[in-house]
Design a protein around this motif. Structure first.
Motif, PDB file in Angstrom:
ATOM      1  N   LEU A   1      -6.337  -8.948  -2.094  1.00  0.00           N
ATOM      2  CA  LEU A   1      -7.201  -8.585  -3.223  1.00  0.00           C
ATOM      3  C   LEU A   1      -7.788  -7.177  -3.041  1.00  0.00           C
ATOM      4  O   LEU A   1      -7.792  -6.363  -3.970  1.00  0.00           O
ATOM      5  N   PHE A   2      -8.269  -6.880  -1.836  1.00  0.00           N
ATOM      6  CA  PHE A   2      -8.856  -5.560  -1.565  1.00  0.00           C
ATOM      7  C   PHE A   2      -7.818  -4.460  -1.739  1.00  0.00           C
ATOM      8  O   PHE A   2      -8.084  -3.421  -2.363  1.00  0.00           O
ATOM      9  N   THR A   3      -6.616  -4.672  -1.203  1.00  0.00           N
ATOM     10  CA  THR A   3      -5.554  -3.675  -1.330  1.00  0.00           C
ATOM     11  C   THR A   3      -5.165  -3.478  -2.783  1.00  0.00           C
ATOM     12  O   THR A   3      -4.919  -2.348  -3.231  1.00  0.00           O
ATOM     13  N   CYS A   4      -5.098  -4.577  -3.518  1.00  0.00           N
ATOM     14  CA  CYS A   4      -4.762  -4.502  -4.943  1.00  0.00           C
ATOM     15  C   CYS A   4      -5.781  -3.624  -5.685  1.00  0.00           C
ATOM     16  O   CYS A   4      -5.405  -2.768  -6.498  1.00  0.00           O
ATOM     17  N   VAL A   5      -7.055  -3.818  -5.400  1.00  0.00           N
ATOM     18  CA  VAL A   5      -8.109  -3.045  -6.067  1.00  0.00           C
ATOM     19  C   VAL A   5      -8.004  -1.568  -5.691  1.00  0.00           C
ATOM     20  O   VAL A   5      -8.096  -0.679  -6.556  1.00  0.00           O
ATOM     21  N   VAL A   6      -7.803  -1.278  -4.389  1.00  0.00           N
ATOM     22  CA  VAL A   6      -7.715   0.119  -3.943  1.00  0.00           C
ATOM     23  C   VAL A   6      -6.532   0.821  -4.603  1.00  0.00           C
ATOM     24  O   VAL A   6      -6.660   1.951  -5.114  1.00  0.00           O
ATOM     25  N   VAL A   7      -5.360   0.180  -4.591  1.00  0.00           N
ATOM     26  CA  VAL A   7      -4.175   0.784  -5.198  1.00  0.00           C
ATOM     27  C   VAL A   7      -4.377   0.978  -6.703  1.00  0.00           C
ATOM     28  O   VAL A   7      -3.987   2.016  -7.270  1.00  0.00           O
TER      29      VAL A   7
ATOM     30  N   TRP B   1       4.609  13.238  -5.103  1.00  0.00           N
ATOM     31  CA  TRP B   1       3.251  13.347  -4.560  1.00  0.00           C
ATOM     32  C   TRP B   1       2.384  12.156  -4.978  1.00  0.00           C
ATOM     33  O   TRP B   1       1.536  11.697  -4.210  1.00  0.00           O
ATOM     34  N   ASP B   2       2.595  11.663  -6.178  1.00  0.00           N
ATOM     35  CA  ASP B   2       1.824  10.499  -6.633  1.00  0.00           C
ATOM     36  C   ASP B   2       2.177   9.256  -5.812  1.00  0.00           C
ATOM     37  O   ASP B   2       1.304   8.482  -5.417  1.00  0.00           O
ATOM     38  N   ILE B   3       3.466   9.081  -5.558  1.00  0.00           N
ATOM     39  CA  ILE B   3       3.889   7.940  -4.744  1.00  0.00           C
ATOM     40  C   ILE B   3       3.340   8.061  -3.329  1.00  0.00           C
ATOM     41  O   ILE B   3       2.882   7.079  -2.735  1.00  0.00           O
ATOM     42  N   LEU B   4       3.352   9.284  -2.774  1.00  0.00           N
ATOM     43  CA  LEU B   4       2.809   9.501  -1.430  1.00  0.00           C
ATOM     44  C   LEU B   4       1.329   9.155  -1.382  1.00  0.00           C
ATOM     45  O   LEU B   4       0.859   8.524  -0.425  1.00  0.00           O
TER      46      LEU B   4
ATOM     47  N   LEU C   1      -2.474   2.652   0.191  1.00  0.00           N
ATOM     48  CA  LEU C   1      -2.054   1.302   0.571  1.00  0.00           C
ATOM     49  C   LEU C   1      -2.241   1.076   2.067  1.00  0.00           C
ATOM     50  O   LEU C   1      -2.773   0.039   2.498  1.00  0.00           O
ATOM     51  N   THR C   2      -1.817   2.044   2.857  1.00  0.00           N
ATOM     52  CA  THR C   2      -1.923   1.920   4.308  1.00  0.00           C
ATOM     53  C   THR C   2      -3.376   1.928   4.764  1.00  0.00           C
ATOM     54  O   THR C   2      -3.797   1.103   5.585  1.00  0.00           O
TER      55      THR C   2
ATOM     56  N   PHE D   1       7.602   3.991 -13.363  1.00  0.00           N
ATOM     57  CA  PHE D   1       6.843   4.486 -12.207  1.00  0.00           C
ATOM     58  C   PHE D   1       6.505   3.345 -11.259  1.00  0.00           C
ATOM     59  O   PHE D   1       6.592   3.497 -10.026  1.00  0.00           O
ATOM     60  N   ILE D   2       6.122   2.199 -11.791  1.00  0.00           N
ATOM     61  CA  ILE D   2       5.804   1.038 -10.958  1.00  0.00           C
ATOM     62  C   ILE D   2       7.024   0.607 -10.162  1.00  0.00           C
ATOM     63  O   ILE D   2       6.934   0.312  -8.960  1.00  0.00           O
ATOM     64  N   LEU D   3       8.191   0.606 -10.814  1.00  0.00           N
ATOM     65  CA  LEU D   3       9.418   0.177 -10.138  1.00  0.00           C
ATOM     66  C   LEU D   3       9.782   1.135  -9.009  1.00  0.00           C
ATOM     67  O   LEU D   3      10.086   0.713  -7.885  1.00  0.00           O
ATOM     68  N   VAL D   4       9.750   2.436  -9.283  1.00  0.00           N
ATOM     69  CA  VAL D   4      10.105   3.427  -8.254  1.00  0.00           C
ATOM     70  C   VAL D   4       9.100   3.392  -7.103  1.00  0.00           C
ATOM     71  O   VAL D   4       9.481   3.452  -5.922  1.00  0.00           O
ATOM     72  N   THR D   5       7.811   3.290  -7.420  1.00  0.00           N
ATOM     73  CA  THR D   5       6.786   3.241  -6.376  1.00  0.00           C
ATOM     74  C   THR D   5       6.939   2.002  -5.508  1.00  0.00           C
ATOM     75  O   THR D   5       6.811   2.072  -4.277  1.00  0.00           O
ATOM     76  N   SER D   6       7.217   0.872  -6.122  1.00  0.00           N
ATOM     77  CA  SER D   6       7.389  -0.371  -5.363  1.00  0.00           C
ATOM     78  C   SER D   6       8.554  -0.247  -4.392  1.00  0.00           C
ATOM     79  O   SER D   6       8.459  -0.675  -3.231  1.00  0.00           O
TER      80      SER D   6
END
Length: 527
Positions: free
Chosen positions: A95-101, A307-310, A316-317, A379-384
């Motif tokens: 949940l926390f990671t989901c919110v941060v991302v 850069w956005d994906i990075l 995430l990390t 964008f969601i697909l490529v980022t995932s």
């Protein structure tokens, strides 16, 4: 694609699995890295059709047996002992990671709806059970960290799936209720646990009545899919249902399965899980081509999204590091306040736990299942996919180095009260006691002197070995080296007799089975 071509492609994939697994072993790489990279390379072979992965089918085929395997082999006592810590990772960290991302994504793309940002967070937040198994099989961790990672990977998929479904529903309908989402999660989890308990209990009752080994093995193999599909059919968590079923089956298998069934079933199951686990990473690699084509090609993806994906990868990390270190700090605070139930794992242990969050098949399947027209879908697909690649290729390959740097030790509280030698000594004493009772007839006359002598000698020897293990270990190894050489010599003679026509196939197979059991026993004793 014609069905025959699809079958040919599956056979080629299995052959590639063997070659890539062997190559990864020779290069000292985790097999998951070799398989993923190999699948990605295969995807761009000229003439090979683009692989379109059906996300629902991928989850149904691969997730249940791999979850069942994890639940079957997990240490139940340690799972209960660390359930709060596992829950913190499986629910709180997700949940926390989901919110941060979601927050970082919305900062990068203010025009993207919050529901789409939350969907991306839900997709990439749960570390994957398959990827975790692939990594953990190659490293040695203290028991507490091992159980935390194993338990998290078994249960966090349910959290991610619930978050994802609500985020997608909010993106499509524009309505979202946090209270409804929390309530739905607990209903789904409780319902899944009840379904899993029912299926597991039914399996125990069925196995006790089936007399045929092959029927029992077949019923056990189908158990995971039965539990998962039934849970999904009843609109509860199929993940929780499968894990619960696996825990129940694991608890009772020692009582309801015969030794022969367990040996044959385990051998078959291990090969099945190996092929399925490896196929997951191959399929992820093969999916790269379709993902890149949707993004407009490598050049476009890197220049417009790189850069956005990075930034999202870094967020995430860091989110996982923040949660793990924050939880450890909370434990230290509780210790200072007098609550001593849990001990902190320390900075080095927290670092290892934070770095072990590898993503995989669930992230891919959820990303591919986003409906067409959903805001920010490409964008969601490529980022995932980028998250999967980076976590598997970077964290998966360096986790062993991080563990080596951490120099973690096993706390005394996590060590079992008895060593393996002491447990063997306890078993030998009980066996000798029952043989001592049954070695005499009703008139008190000794009728099994050799058997009594054998078990008495065994009990005395094992007790002595348990007390002086370091002294006897080299002698034991030398002893069983001779046994293994004798087995090999006997096998060569058996084959010679068969090739010369002196014995038939039935005799060959029966005596070969005896030699196999003797060899396995000697190898186990030596290890």
């Amino acid at each position: 694609m014609h069905p025959t071509q699809l079958f040919e492609l599956v056979i080629v994939m299995f052959l590639a699995i063997i070659a890539l697994h062997y190559a990864a072993h020779r290069l000292g790489l985790p097999p998951s890295v070799g398989l993923l990279a190999g699948g990605a390379a295969l995807a761009f072979i000229p003439g090979l059709p683009t692989i379109a992965v059906d996300p629902e089918l991928v989850l149904v085929i691969f997730l249940p047996p791999l979850l069942m395997d994890g639940a079957w082999s997990i240490a139940l006592a340690r799972l209960r002992r660390h359930l709060i810590g596992i829950g913190s990772l499986a629910v709180g960290a997700v949940l926390f990671t989901c919110v941060v991302v979601a927050v970082v994504t919305h900062l990068l793309f203010p025009s993207l709806p919050w529901a789409a940002c939350a969907a991306l967070g839900a997709i990439v937040s749960p570390p994957d059970a398959v990827s975790a198994r692939a990594v953990l099989q190659r490293v040695k961790l203290p028991r507490r960290l091992q159980i935390l990672l194993e338990g998290e990977s078994l249960l966090n998929d349910a959290s991610g799936l619930v978050l994802f479904r609500f985020a997608v529903a909010a993106g499509v309908t524009g309505a979202f209720s946090a209270t409804e989402a929390v309530g739905s999660f607990f209903v789904l989890a409780l319902g899944g646990a009840l379904v899993g308990a029912a299926v597991g209990t039914a399996w125990v009752m069925l196995v006790r009545r089936l007399g045929d080994e092959y029927l029992i093995i077949a019923a056990t193999v189908l158990l995971s899919w039965t539990s998962y599909l039934l849970g999904e059919m009843l609109h509860v968590s199929g993940v929780i249902a499968t894990v619960t079923t696996g825990l129940i089956a694991s608890w009772h298998q020692s009582n309801v399965l015969s030794a022969s069934t367990r040996m044959r079933g385990t051998s078959f199951w291990e090969v099945l899980v190996f092929l399925m686990e490896a196929s997951v990473f191959i399929l992820i690699g093969l999916s790269l081509r379709g993902v890149v084509e949707r993004g407009g090609g490598f050049g476009v993806v890197v220049s417009t999204m790189g850069w956005d994906i990075l930034a999202i990868l870094v967020a995430l990390t860091l989110a996982r590091f923040a949660w793990v270190f924050g939880s450890d700090a909370a434990i230290k605070l509780c210790n200072l306040l007098g609550l001593q139930r849990y001990k902190p794992i320390g900075a080095r242990g927290s670092t290892v736990l934070s770095w072990a969050g590898v993503r995989g098949v669930v992230t891919l399947a959820l990303a591919l299942s986003i409906p067409d027209g959903f805001p920010g879908r490409d964008f969601i697909l490529v980022t995932s996919f980028a998250v999967i690649l980076v976590t598997v290729l970077v964290q998966g390959t360096t986790l062993g180095w991080v563990i080596g740097w951490a120099k973690l030790t096993e706390p005394d509280a996590e060590k079992p009260r008895l060593t393996m030698s002491q447990a063997e000594a306890a078993m030998a004493q009980v066996q000798f006691a029952i043989v001592q009772t049954l070695a005499y007839d009703s008139q008190g006359e000794l009728i099994h002197p050799k058997l009594l002598e054998k078990y008495q000698r065994k009990a005395v020897a094992i007790v002595d070995y348990a007390e002086r293990t370091e002294h006897y270990t080299p002698l034991i190894h030398a002893h069983f080296d001779v046994v293994l050489e004798a087995v090999a010599c006997g096998r060569r003679e058996l084959i010679r007799l068969h090739r010369a026509g002196d014995i038939d196939d039935e005799t060959l197979h029966e005596l070969e089975r005896d030699l196999d059991l003797e060899e396995l026993s000697a190898m186990s004793a030596k290890a």
